[in-house]
Design an enzyme around this catalytic site. Sequence first.
Site, PDB file in Angstrom:
ATOM      1  CD  GLU A   1       1.223 -13.129  15.954  1.00  0.00           C
ATOM      2  OE1 GLU A   1       1.274 -11.947  16.382  1.00  0.00           O
ATOM      3  OE2 GLU A   1       0.600 -14.042  16.526  1.00  0.00           O
TER       4      GLU A   1
ATOM      5  NE  ARG B   1      -3.472   7.114  -7.824  1.00  0.00           N
ATOM      6  CZ  ARG B   1      -3.613   6.809  -6.527  1.00  0.00           C
ATOM      7  NH1 ARG B   1      -3.422   7.744  -5.601  1.00  0.00           N
ATOM      8  NH2 ARG B   1      -3.939   5.593  -6.154  1.00  0.00           N
TER       9      ARG B   1
ATOM     10  CB  SER C   1     -12.315  -7.629  -6.447  1.00  0.00           C
ATOM     11  OG  SER C   1     -12.551  -7.490  -5.057  1.00  0.00           O
TER      12      SER C   1
ATOM     13  NE  ARG D   1      -1.702   6.383   1.025  1.00  0.00           N
ATOM     14  CZ  ARG D   1      -1.872   5.531   2.022  1.00  0.00           C
ATOM     15  NH1 ARG D   1      -1.776   5.952   3.272  1.00  0.00           N
ATOM     16  NH2 ARG D   1      -2.139   4.264   1.769  1.00  0.00           N
TER      17      ARG D   1
ATOM     18  NE  ARG E   1      -8.468   0.466   4.884  1.00  0.00           N
ATOM     19  CZ  ARG E   1      -7.934   1.674   5.027  1.00  0.00           C
ATOM     20  NH1 ARG E   1      -7.681   2.150   6.242  1.00  0.00           N
ATOM     21  NH2 ARG E   1      -7.637   2.401   3.962  1.00  0.00           N
TER      22      ARG E   1
ATOM     23  CG  HIS F   1       0.804   2.207  -9.600  1.00  0.00           C
ATOM     24  ND1 HIS F   1       0.358   1.817  -8.353  1.00  0.00           N
ATOM     25  CD2 HIS F   1      -0.179   2.995 -10.134  1.00  0.00           C
ATOM     26  CE1 HIS F   1      -0.844   2.336  -8.145  1.00  0.00           C
ATOM     27  NE2 HIS F   1      -1.185   3.061  -9.200  1.00  0.00           N
TER      28      HIS F   1
ATOM     29  CG  LEU G   1       9.709 -17.177  -3.006  1.00  0.00           C
ATOM     30  CD1 LEU G   1       9.459 -17.233  -1.502  1.00  0.00           C
ATOM     31  CD2 LEU G   1      10.157 -15.785  -3.433  1.00  0.00           C
TER      32      LEU G   1
ATOM     33  CG  ASP H   1      -2.000   1.041   1.166  1.00  0.00           C
ATOM     34  OD1 ASP H   1      -2.294   1.526   0.057  1.00  0.00           O
ATOM     35  OD2 ASP H   1      -2.563   1.374   2.228  1.00  0.00           O
TER      36      ASP H   1
ATOM     37  NE  ARG I   1      -6.720   2.033  -6.646  1.00  0.00           N
ATOM     38  CZ  ARG I   1      -5.501   1.869  -6.136  1.00  0.00           C
ATOM     39  NH1 ARG I   1      -4.440   1.946  -6.934  1.00  0.00           N
ATOM     40  NH2 ARG I   1      -5.349   1.633  -4.847  1.00  0.00           N
TER      41      ARG I   1
END
Length: 245
Positions: A208, A34, A67, A25, A195, A38, A132, A21, A72
């Site tokens: 965790e 923006r 989703s 910003r 969140r 990215h 991995l 996230d 956007r």
Amino acid sequence: MDELPFSSDPAVPRHVAIIMDGNGRWANARGMPRTLGHRQGAEAVRRCISGAIELGIPFLTLFGFSSENWRRPMTEVADLMGLLRRYLQSELAEIHKNGIRLRVIGDRARLPDDIVRLIDDAEARTRDNQRLNLMIAISYGSRQEIAEAARRLAEAVRDGELQPSEIDEDLFAQGLLTAGIPDPDLVIRTSGEQRLSNFLLWQAAYSELIFVDKLWPDFDKSDLLAAVEEYQRRDRRYGAAAESQ
């Protein structure tokens, strides 16, 4: 998905999931479009994958596009799809060379056809890699995933293939997009938000949670290490009472 061997070292989380996230910003704070945020976020992805390999983390899931993100602006969505397209085209050889198995979870029906073909090819080419296991959540929403798993079970009961009494947590989990993958031990979210945002809601029941103030483009190996070290200090009891001293 196929069952794969898990790490035996309890000090190392078997599965780390990250909500990436803060790209927008990061760009806004620098007066940049923006889209450049990215693109810088893609560099953080590379650092994170390298760090996970160095730490011996066997499963890494990155939340790339939800989703809800389809709402956007069309120009931003198009740029994100273009970035994904370029990543799959340019990084696949390196991913394969480094022994990484790539899988994508989410609703592919909404993705452009050429990207679906690139995903299918990447998954097929890296299928046998075990250094991995990298899952990227694209066009993913956990509520939708849970609802679809429940719908399939309801259809099986309707068709006489399953008795309601046979449905338990293990059977339900087999219907999720992460079937065969251990639940995340550690969920990290960057940018200071606290969140889950519809990410791995079933799977993260006992994860965790660590929230990092840094925006995703600034996230590096040291931040991943710090999160793992914090995880190692946690007392994971899965609802059980702490042992008396």
